[in-house]
Scaffold this motif. Sequence first.
Motif, PDB file in Angstrom:
ATOM      1  N   GLU A 102       0.836  -1.215   0.000  1.00  0.00           N
ATOM      2  CA  GLU A 102       0.000   0.000   0.000  1.00  0.00           C
ATOM      3  C   GLU A 102       0.865   1.257   0.000  1.00  0.00           C
ATOM      4  OE1 GLU A 102      -3.357   0.580  -0.289  1.00  0.00           O
ATOM      5  OE2 GLU A 102      -3.310  -1.532  -0.876  1.00  0.00           O
ATOM      6  N   LYS A 103       1.889   1.266   0.835  1.00  0.00           N
ATOM      7  CA  LYS A 103       2.780   2.430   0.888  1.00  0.00           C
ATOM      8  C   LYS A 103       3.542   2.584  -0.429  1.00  0.00           C
ATOM      9  CE  LYS A 103       4.850   5.791   3.184  1.00  0.00           C
ATOM     10  NZ  LYS A 103       4.135   6.980   3.647  1.00  0.00           N
ATOM     11  N   ARG A 104       3.924   1.459  -1.029  1.00  0.00           N
ATOM     12  CA  ARG A 104       4.647   1.479  -2.299  1.00  0.00           C
ATOM     13  C   ARG A 104       3.797   2.114  -3.398  1.00  0.00           C
ATOM     14  NH1 ARG A 104       6.741   2.555  -6.095  1.00  0.00           N
ATOM     15  NH2 ARG A 104       8.163   1.414  -7.419  1.00  0.00           N
ATOM     16  N   LYS A 105       2.504   1.847  -3.389  1.00  0.00           N
ATOM     17  CA  LYS A 105       1.602   2.456  -4.376  1.00  0.00           C
ATOM     18  C   LYS A 105       1.512   3.964  -4.183  1.00  0.00           C
ATOM     19  CE  LYS A 105      -1.444  -1.548  -4.631  1.00  0.00           C
ATOM     20  NZ  LYS A 105      -2.752  -2.057  -4.198  1.00  0.00           N
ATOM     21  N   ALA A 106       1.551   4.403  -2.928  1.00  0.00           N
ATOM     22  CA  ALA A 106       1.365   5.824  -2.621  1.00  0.00           C
ATOM     23  C   ALA A 106       2.657   6.633  -2.755  1.00  0.00           C
ATOM     24  CB  ALA A 106       0.811   5.976  -1.203  1.00  0.00           C
ATOM     25  N   THR A 107       3.821   5.994  -2.520  1.00  0.00           N
ATOM     26  CA  THR A 107       5.082   6.746  -2.579  1.00  0.00           C
ATOM     27  C   THR A 107       6.101   5.981  -3.409  1.00  0.00           C
ATOM     28  OG1 THR A 107       5.852   5.791  -0.487  1.00  0.00           O
ATOM     29  CG2 THR A 107       4.716   7.896  -0.354  1.00  0.00           C
ATOM     30  N   ASP A 108       7.137   5.495  -2.758  1.00  0.00           N
ATOM     31  CA  ASP A 108       8.155   4.721  -3.479  1.00  0.00           C
ATOM     32  C   ASP A 108       8.649   3.566  -2.622  1.00  0.00           C
ATOM     33  OD1 ASP A 108       9.998   5.759  -1.640  1.00  0.00           O
ATOM     34  OD2 ASP A 108      10.815   7.219  -3.026  1.00  0.00           O
ATOM     35  N   HIS A 109       9.510   2.769  -3.206  1.00  0.00           N
ATOM     36  CA  HIS A 109      10.047   1.564  -2.580  1.00  0.00           C
ATOM     37  C   HIS A 109      10.750   1.879  -1.259  1.00  0.00           C
ATOM     38  CE1 HIS A 109      12.065  -2.303  -2.281  1.00  0.00           C
ATOM     39  NE2 HIS A 109      13.240  -1.719  -2.405  1.00  0.00           N
ATOM     40  N   ALA A 110      11.629   2.851  -1.244  1.00  0.00           N
ATOM     41  CA  ALA A 110      12.393   3.183  -0.038  1.00  0.00           C
ATOM     42  C   ALA A 110      11.475   3.620   1.107  1.00  0.00           C
ATOM     43  CB  ALA A 110      13.425   4.264  -0.344  1.00  0.00           C
ATOM     44  N   GLN A 111      10.464   4.427   0.803  1.00  0.00           N
ATOM     45  CA  GLN A 111       9.532   4.880   1.836  1.00  0.00           C
ATOM     46  C   GLN A 111       8.678   3.719   2.356  1.00  0.00           C
ATOM     47  OE1 GLN A 111       9.476   7.764   3.451  1.00  0.00           O
ATOM     48  NE2 GLN A 111      11.210   8.406   2.220  1.00  0.00           N
ATOM     49  N   ALA A 112       8.350   2.779   1.486  1.00  0.00           N
ATOM     50  CA  ALA A 112       7.579   1.612   1.921  1.00  0.00           C
ATOM     51  C   ALA A 112       8.417   0.737   2.836  1.00  0.00           C
ATOM     52  CB  ALA A 112       7.103   0.831   0.703  1.00  0.00           C
ATOM     53  N   ILE A 113       9.696   0.569   2.547  1.00  0.00           N
ATOM     54  CA  ILE A 113      10.595  -0.185   3.432  1.00  0.00           C
ATOM     55  C   ILE A 113      10.750   0.557   4.751  1.00  0.00           C
ATOM     56  CG2 ILE A 113      12.998  -0.934   3.747  1.00  0.00           C
ATOM     57  CD1 ILE A 113      11.404  -2.810   1.934  1.00  0.00           C
ATOM     58  N   ARG A 114      10.861   1.885   4.697  1.00  0.00           N
ATOM     59  CA  ARG A 114      10.962   2.684   5.925  1.00  0.00           C
ATOM     60  C   ARG A 114       9.767   2.427   6.828  1.00  0.00           C
ATOM     61  NH1 ARG A 114       8.182   6.328   7.929  1.00  0.00           N
ATOM     62  NH2 ARG A 114       7.065   6.738   6.014  1.00  0.00           N
ATOM     63  N   LEU A 115       8.568   2.438   6.269  1.00  0.00           N
ATOM     64  CA  LEU A 115       7.358   2.215   7.059  1.00  0.00           C
ATOM     65  C   LEU A 115       7.354   0.820   7.682  1.00  0.00           C
ATOM     66  CD1 LEU A 115       4.618   3.303   8.017  1.00  0.00           C
ATOM     67  CD2 LEU A 115       3.625   2.317   5.936  1.00  0.00           C
ATOM     68  N   PHE A 116       7.777  -0.185   6.919  1.00  0.00           N
ATOM     69  CA  PHE A 116       7.858  -1.545   7.449  1.00  0.00           C
ATOM     70  C   PHE A 116       8.819  -1.598   8.640  1.00  0.00           C
ATOM     71  CE2 PHE A 116      10.765  -5.210   7.362  1.00  0.00           C
ATOM     72  CZ  PHE A 116       9.927  -6.151   7.943  1.00  0.00           C
ATOM     73  N   VAL A 117      10.004  -1.039   8.491  1.00  0.00           N
ATOM     74  CA  VAL A 117      11.000  -1.050   9.571  1.00  0.00           C
ATOM     75  C   VAL A 117      10.444  -0.327  10.796  1.00  0.00           C
ATOM     76  CG1 VAL A 117      13.278  -0.191  10.275  1.00  0.00           C
ATOM     77  CG2 VAL A 117      12.999  -1.336   8.060  1.00  0.00           C
ATOM     78  N   GLU A 118       9.819   0.802  10.583  1.00  0.00           N
ATOM     79  CA  GLU A 118       9.223   1.560  11.687  1.00  0.00           C
ATOM     80  C   GLU A 118       8.176   0.725  12.424  1.00  0.00           C
ATOM     81  OE1 GLU A 118       6.497   5.542  12.157  1.00  0.00           O
ATOM     82  OE2 GLU A 118       7.989   5.516  10.550  1.00  0.00           O
ATOM     83  N   ALA A 119       7.351   0.016  11.684  1.00  0.00           N
ATOM     84  CA  ALA A 119       6.314  -0.820  12.297  1.00  0.00           C
ATOM     85  C   ALA A 119       6.929  -1.958  13.112  1.00  0.00           C
ATOM     86  CB  ALA A 119       5.385  -1.378  11.223  1.00  0.00           C
ATOM     87  N   VAL A 120       7.935  -2.611  12.575  1.00  0.00           N
ATOM     88  CA  VAL A 120       8.580  -3.723  13.291  1.00  0.00           C
ATOM     89  C   VAL A 120       9.224  -3.226  14.576  1.00  0.00           C
ATOM     90  CG1 VAL A 120      10.507  -5.361  13.195  1.00  0.00           C
ATOM     91  CG2 VAL A 120       8.894  -5.217  11.297  1.00  0.00           C
ATOM     92  N   LEU A 121       9.881  -2.082  14.529  1.00  0.00           N
ATOM     93  CA  LEU A 121      10.561  -1.558  15.717  1.00  0.00           C
ATOM     94  C   LEU A 121       9.589  -1.155  16.822  1.00  0.00           C
ATOM     95  CD1 LEU A 121      13.431   0.560  14.130  1.00  0.00           C
ATOM     96  CD2 LEU A 121      13.495  -1.807  14.966  1.00  0.00           C
ATOM     97  N   GLN A 122       8.306  -1.049  16.507  1.00  0.00           N
ATOM     98  CA  GLN A 122       7.300  -0.728  17.524  1.00  0.00           C
ATOM     99  C   GLN A 122       6.435  -1.936  17.877  1.00  0.00           C
ATOM    100  OE1 GLN A 122       5.527   3.386  17.163  1.00  0.00           O
ATOM    101  NE2 GLN A 122       6.327   3.096  15.089  1.00  0.00           N
ATOM    102  N   SER A 123       6.688  -3.047  17.218  1.00  0.00           N
ATOM    103  CA  SER A 123       5.885  -4.241  17.455  1.00  0.00           C
ATOM    104  C   SER A 123       6.180  -4.836  18.832  1.00  0.00           C
ATOM    105  CB  SER A 123       6.199  -5.285  16.386  1.00  0.00           C
ATOM    106  OG  SER A 123       5.639  -6.526  16.749  1.00  0.00           O
ATOM    107  N   PRO A 124       5.154  -5.269  19.542  1.00  0.00           N
ATOM    108  CA  PRO A 124       5.393  -5.955  20.819  1.00  0.00           C
ATOM    109  C   PRO A 124       6.273  -7.192  20.658  1.00  0.00           C
ATOM    110  CG  PRO A 124       3.091  -5.360  20.621  1.00  0.00           C
ATOM    111  CD  PRO A 124       3.735  -5.066  19.284  1.00  0.00           C
ATOM    112  N   ARG A 125       6.213  -7.823  19.496  1.00  0.00           N
ATOM    113  CA  ARG A 125       7.037  -9.012  19.284  1.00  0.00           C
ATOM    114  C   ARG A 125       8.516  -8.659  19.179  1.00  0.00           C
ATOM    115  NH1 ARG A 125       3.714 -11.369  14.630  1.00  0.00           N
ATOM    116  NH2 ARG A 125       5.766 -12.030  13.967  1.00  0.00           N
ATOM    117  N   PHE A 126       8.835  -7.427  18.847  1.00  0.00           N
ATOM    118  CA  PHE A 126      10.222  -6.970  18.861  1.00  0.00           C
ATOM    119  C   PHE A 126      10.594  -6.431  20.242  1.00  0.00           C
ATOM    120  CE2 PHE A 126      13.160  -3.298  18.405  1.00  0.00           C
ATOM    121  CZ  PHE A 126      14.304  -4.016  18.088  1.00  0.00           C
TER     122      PHE A 126
END
Length: 167
Positions: A102-126
């Motif tokens: 979804e993020k890749r459609k709205a922006t670009d590849h790098a920003q979509a990876i950034r969002l994924f990393v941000e989400a993982v770093l806030q995940s309770p599983r991390f």
Amino acid sequence: VEDLLGDARRLAREVLSIDEAIAGYDNNAQATLHVDEVDQIGIVAMRVAAGVVPNVGSLLGCAHGANEQTCAKDFIRRFARRAFRHPVSDDELAPYVAMYEEKRKATDHAQAIRLFVEAVLQSPRFLYRPIVGTSTNDPAVVKLTGYEVATRLAFFLWASVPDAELL
């Protein structure tokens, strides 16, 4: 974060409070978070993830000309496995892949990876190291999985996530 993405210790020290020692140990096997600390974790996750954008190519490790989406999905699987300290099923990965797409459609590849990393770093599983284990004959006792043992050993011995060999 340092072992997953490189040196982010300075940033974490600027924003997050120092872990308290519990029973002589400072790797926070038992942590209590206050509401303001949750906000601080979000700030650190955003800042660390923003640092991924200029280096996304080298971070993902894909050959020049490789399919961007295939490369991203491979990175998502590898990064989540290391961050969550166990193999991650397709069902567990599905929300992260969907978020990337979804993020890749709205922006670009790098920003979509950034969002994924941000989400993982806030995940309770991390952020937490849950002990789920497997059941035994005694309902009050669970047997730790190999991944839970690896995680406990890694944090006890070197205060970090298990490396590939230990996993």
